[in-house]
Design a protein around this motif. Sequence first.
Motif, short mmCIF file in Angstrom:
data_model
loop_
_atom_site.label_atom_id
_atom_site.label_comp_id
_atom_site.label_asym_id
_atom_site.label_seq_id
_atom_site.Cartn_x
_atom_site.Cartn_y
_atom_site.Cartn_z
N ALA A 16 64.96 -2.80 -32.29
CA ALA A 16 64.47 -2.32 -33.58
C ALA A 16 65.61 -1.87 -34.48
CB ALA A 16 63.49 -1.17 -33.36
N LEU A 17 66.67 -1.35 -33.89
CA LEU A 17 67.82 -0.88 -34.65
C LEU A 17 68.77 -2.02 -35.03
CD1 LEU A 17 68.47 2.35 -32.58
CD2 LEU A 17 67.89 2.30 -35.02
N ARG A 18 68.42 -3.24 -34.62
CA ARG A 18 69.21 -4.44 -34.93
C ARG A 18 70.66 -4.29 -34.46
NH1 ARG A 18 64.46 -5.25 -35.87
NH2 ARG A 18 63.63 -6.58 -37.53
N ALA A 19 70.80 -3.81 -33.23
CA ALA A 19 72.13 -3.56 -32.65
C ALA A 19 72.67 -4.87 -32.08
CB ALA A 19 72.05 -2.48 -31.59
N THR A 20 73.06 -5.79 -32.95
CA THR A 20 73.47 -7.12 -32.52
C THR A 20 74.70 -7.10 -31.62
OG1 THR A 20 74.68 -7.38 -34.60
CG2 THR A 20 72.45 -8.29 -34.51
N GLN A 38 64.38 -9.88 -31.87
CA GLN A 38 64.74 -9.09 -33.03
C GLN A 38 66.23 -9.22 -33.37
OE1 GLN A 38 63.04 -5.45 -31.34
NE2 GLN A 38 61.71 -5.28 -33.13
N LEU A 39 67.05 -9.37 -32.34
CA LEU A 39 68.50 -9.43 -32.55
C LEU A 39 68.99 -10.82 -32.92
CD1 LEU A 39 69.62 -7.18 -29.56
CD2 LEU A 39 69.45 -6.53 -31.96
N LEU A 49 54.41 -8.57 -29.33
CA LEU A 49 54.34 -9.62 -30.35
C LEU A 49 53.99 -9.04 -31.71
CD1 LEU A 49 52.59 -12.32 -28.15
CD2 LEU A 49 54.85 -12.54 -29.21
N GLY A 50 53.13 -8.04 -31.73
CA GLY A 50 52.84 -7.38 -32.99
C GLY A 50 54.06 -6.69 -33.55
N ALA A 51 54.85 -6.09 -32.68
CA ALA A 51 56.03 -5.35 -33.13
C ALA A 51 57.08 -6.26 -33.74
CB ALA A 51 56.64 -4.59 -31.95
N ILE A 52 57.22 -7.48 -33.22
CA ILE A 52 58.23 -8.38 -33.77
C ILE A 52 57.66 -9.30 -34.85
CG2 ILE A 52 59.56 -8.31 -31.63
CD1 ILE A 52 58.54 -11.10 -30.95
N GLY A 53 56.34 -9.26 -35.04
CA GLY A 53 55.73 -10.05 -36.10
C GLY A 53 55.87 -11.55 -35.90
N TYR A 54 55.74 -12.00 -34.64
CA TYR A 54 55.98 -13.41 -34.33
C TYR A 54 54.77 -14.25 -34.70
CZ TYR A 54 57.57 -17.50 -31.73
OH TYR A 54 57.97 -18.77 -31.37
#
Length: 280
Positions: free
Chosen positions: A162-166, A193-194, A223-228
């Motif tokens: 979620a924090l996009r810590a690539t 997400q990353l 799946l809801g959290a990542i909006g896939y």
Amino acid sequence: MNSSPQKFEDSPSTGNSGDGESLTVEQAIANLESADLGLRFYAAWWLGRFRICEAAAVTGLIKALEDEADRTPEGGYPLRRNAARALGKLGDRQAVSPLIACLDCSDFYVREAAAQSLEMLGDPVCIPALIELLQVGLQGEQLISQPDLSQPYEAILEALGALRATECIPLVKPFLEHPIELVQYAAARAMYQLTQEPVYGERLVKALAGDKLQLRRAVLADLGAIGYLPAADAIAETLAENSLKLISLKGLLEHQVNHTATSTLSDGAIKVINLMDSLL
């Protein structure tokens, strides 16, 4: 795993807590200092449940993160857990540093609650501390031979995604092979997400066909959290409660709306709305 990082939540277990309607904000804040440990536990839960964002509530909950009085025979800290969960819901970033400190707590569930709330608060300053916990289960960039279960890897992975810590992609990827399925799903969620690579979303879609209802529920939330969006049909057809499928589809819809530049609904959003209507 859901569109909110909060998968499970302690509900008040004390018999003298009363109900949410009978407690006032002032009473709840005052009860954080009560000699009655049950009242303190309930107050922390209540302040988070009703999103009481007053400064005194935030201050009291932060103080509760260092509580020593409410301790189980096994060494757990129930009040700290509820305070950590509540602070994520209140959205005040002055809680970030105290929650990072909680990642060193001896109580597994305090560390889990802290990671979940740091995800909700969204401040990247916590990323190094989360990575440090994740590395406990690794030797270099590989899972240790006897997988370590001492850390809340599921919550840590979800937060890093979620924090996009690539920068931590090489550390997240090994957890796709973790022996615990929920940790695998959290890793797939984070990797999507990353990287935005569909292979990780499809891995979650495939898991919707699993035999265990509890795991299907978790994947719906992921799946809801990542909006896939490609998961929409599979979500609607999953053998699970319609209420959970609707929550998952709502996550897809919100993602579509938030990532559409125009004011008109995208084809994807319209499809999701129609699927939601079919479940009502």
